[in-house]
Design a protein around this motif. Structure first.
Motif, mmCIF file in Angstrom:
data_model
loop_
_atom_site.group_PDB
_atom_site.id
_atom_site.type_symbol
_atom_site.label_atom_id
_atom_site.label_comp_id
_atom_site.label_asym_id
_atom_site.label_seq_id
_atom_site.Cartn_x
_atom_site.Cartn_y
_atom_site.Cartn_z
ATOM 1 N N ASP A 1 -26.655 60.235 71.979
ATOM 2 C CA ASP A 1 -27.654 60.823 71.176
ATOM 3 C C ASP A 1 -27.085 61.385 69.851
ATOM 4 O O ASP A 1 -26.861 62.606 69.997
ATOM 5 C CB ASP A 1 -28.704 61.356 72.010
ATOM 6 N N THR A 2 -26.841 60.798 68.895
ATOM 7 C CA THR A 2 -26.126 61.348 67.594
ATOM 8 C C THR A 2 -27.233 61.299 66.652
ATOM 9 O O THR A 2 -27.979 60.410 66.720
ATOM 10 C CB THR A 2 -24.882 61.008 67.392
ATOM 11 N N PRO A 3 -27.104 62.127 65.350
ATOM 12 C CA PRO A 3 -27.814 61.811 64.139
ATOM 13 C C PRO A 3 -27.625 60.592 63.564
ATOM 14 O O PRO A 3 -28.584 59.908 63.233
ATOM 15 C CB PRO A 3 -27.449 62.751 63.292
ATOM 16 N N ALA A 4 -26.569 59.827 63.817
ATOM 17 C CA ALA A 4 -26.266 58.695 63.269
ATOM 18 C C ALA A 4 -27.008 57.418 63.853
ATOM 19 O O ALA A 4 -27.469 56.478 63.335
ATOM 20 C CB ALA A 4 -24.719 58.281 63.287
ATOM 21 N N ASN B 1 -34.293 54.673 63.730
ATOM 22 C CA ASN B 1 -35.407 54.688 62.799
ATOM 23 C C ASN B 1 -35.663 53.710 61.850
ATOM 24 O O ASN B 1 -36.551 53.505 61.730
ATOM 25 C CB ASN B 1 -35.108 56.200 62.190
ATOM 26 N N LYS B 2 -34.355 53.167 61.518
ATOM 27 C CA LYS B 2 -34.231 52.118 60.459
ATOM 28 C C LYS B 2 -35.087 50.861 61.109
ATOM 29 O O LYS B 2 -35.514 50.180 60.283
ATOM 30 C CB LYS B 2 -32.922 51.835 60.187
ATOM 31 N N ARG C 1 -29.611 58.091 65.969
ATOM 32 C CA ARG C 1 -30.945 58.266 65.684
ATOM 33 C C ARG C 1 -31.552 57.662 64.247
ATOM 34 O O ARG C 1 -32.671 57.023 64.326
ATOM 35 C CB ARG C 1 -31.290 59.846 65.413
ATOM 36 N N GLY C 2 -30.661 57.627 63.415
ATOM 37 C CA GLY C 2 -30.990 57.047 62.081
ATOM 38 C C GLY C 2 -31.013 55.424 62.063
ATOM 39 O O GLY C 2 -31.978 54.998 61.493
#
Length: 60
Positions: free
Chosen positions: A42-45, A51-52, A47-48
């Motif tokens: 679970d990293t911001p990358a 989301n995409k 998550r992005g």
């Protein structure tokens, strides 16, 4: 059990007919066939990426 947070992602819609970049993102998440599940850190990358292509995947 590891102390890293993980997130499970399942491919619930076919990426056929979507943008090439979205298909590449699905592959980057480790998803191939419909209903395949991938467990990722679970990293911001990550998550992005989720989301995409949120309209193609389900977070478990």
């Amino acid at each position: 059990m590891s102390d890293k947070q993980t997130v499970k992602v399942q491919l619930v819609r076919s990426p056929i007919g979507t943008k090439q970049s979205h298909r590449d993102t699905i592959r980057g998440l480790g998803l191939r066939k419909l209903n395949s599940v991938s467990e990722l850190e679970d990293t911001p990358a990550v998550r992005g990426m989720i989301n995409k292509v949120a309209y193609l995947v389900k977070v478990l």
